[in-house]
Design a protein around this motif. Structure first.
Motif, PDB file in Angstrom:
ATOM      1  N   SER A   1     -35.479  35.341 118.875  1.00 24.98           N
ATOM      2  CA  SER A   1     -35.723  36.964 118.503  1.00 24.98           C
ATOM      3  C   SER A   1     -35.495  37.081 116.987  1.00 24.98           C
ATOM      4  CB  SER A   1     -34.593  37.589 119.431  1.00 24.98           C
ATOM      5  OG  SER A   1     -33.300  37.192 119.039  1.00 24.98           O
TER       6      SER A   1
ATOM      7  N   ILE B   1     -36.865  36.541 112.975  1.00 28.44           N
ATOM      8  CA  ILE B   1     -37.978  36.087 112.235  1.00 28.44           C
ATOM      9  C   ILE B   1     -37.329  35.028 111.030  1.00 28.44           C
ATOM     10  CG2 ILE B   1     -39.245  36.473 109.988  1.00 28.44           C
ATOM     11  CD1 ILE B   1     -39.325  39.532 110.718  1.00 28.44           C
TER      12      ILE B   1
ATOM     13  N   ARG C   1     -43.664  39.578 117.411  1.00 31.12           N
ATOM     14  CA  ARG C   1     -43.042  38.745 116.193  1.00 31.12           C
ATOM     15  C   ARG C   1     -44.337  37.889 115.543  1.00 31.12           C
ATOM     16  NH1 ARG C   1     -39.664  36.190 118.604  1.00 31.12           N
ATOM     17  NH2 ARG C   1     -40.547  34.155 118.618  1.00 31.12           N
TER      18      ARG C   1
END
Length: 219
Positions: free
Chosen positions: A181, A183, A57
């Motif tokens: 988990s 954005i 990420r």
């Protein structure tokens, strides 16, 4: 008995009632001790979720990594400033030490949310979980810091409690990155800000009283 003899007897009687006082550890040693709890919580989360999702990420959204660095520096500097306010003679100007990293944390988070919003990648999810996770992580961190600071009886208990809340919220935001988990979106940023505000407000309301000298609590 002469006045001199009475004075010496009084001094001797008062001296016999004194109990040894253990010197407090320096602010940076207590900060390291507090950060040890943060490290233990991070290790447990990494064991449960692993580091790969977080690193992946961060690779796609580097602003989140910058925000996490800002949150970590905010936690460390706020904790050190809180412990320093309990040391007699230390300048109260240290209360401003966490401001630069906090601005980095807030700025990077805002830029990241704005980028996601403009790209159209924002999606709905249970962002409210972030609020409860930040508050939940902050509880043991705040309690430990209050315990470490109670003996110091800081002269500015409310200001010290605000720093405790800021340090705990910053560390909790870093811990959230491990199990977050998604954005970040505008909803995330709003709920993260609300969680940080709640943590700081509760610490100011409760921690400020708990950090008062004990004789004041009885009055």
């Amino acid at each position: 008995m002469s006045d001199t003899s009475r004075h010496e007897a009084l001094i001797q009687a008062l001296g016999e009632q004194l109990t040894p006082v253990r010197r407090l550890l320096s602010p940076w040693r207590r900060t390291l001790g507090w950060m040890l709890l943060v490290a233990v919580m991070a290790s447990l989360l990494l064991w449960r979720f692993g580091a790969e999702p977080m690193m992946r990420r961060w690779e796609h959204t580097p602003d989140l990594a910058i925000a996490a660095i800002g949150a970590l520096l905010t936690a460390i500097s706020a904790a050190w400033a809180a412990f320093s306010l309990g040391v007699p003679g230390r300048s109260r100007a240290w209360i401003w030490l966490p401001v630069p990293p906090a601005l980095l944390w807030i700025g990077a988070s805002g830029v990241g949310c704005l980028r996601v919003l403009l790209s159209g990648d924002a999606h709905a999810h249970t962002a409210v979980d972030c609020l409860f996770l930040i508050i939940g992580f902050s509880i043991p961190l705040s309690v430990l810091m209050i315990v470490l600071l109670r003996r110091a009886c800081p002269l500015s208990p409310v200001r010290t409690a605000v720093l405790i809340g800021l340090a705990s919220a910053g560390a909790s935001a870093v811990l959230l990155e491990i199990c977050h988990s998604f954005i970040s979106t505008g909803t995330d940023l709003a709920l993260h800000a609300l969680a940080v505000f709640i943590v700081i407000a509760v610490n100011a309301a409760m921690g400020g009283r708990l950090l008062q000298p004990r004789q004041n609590l009885r009055s």
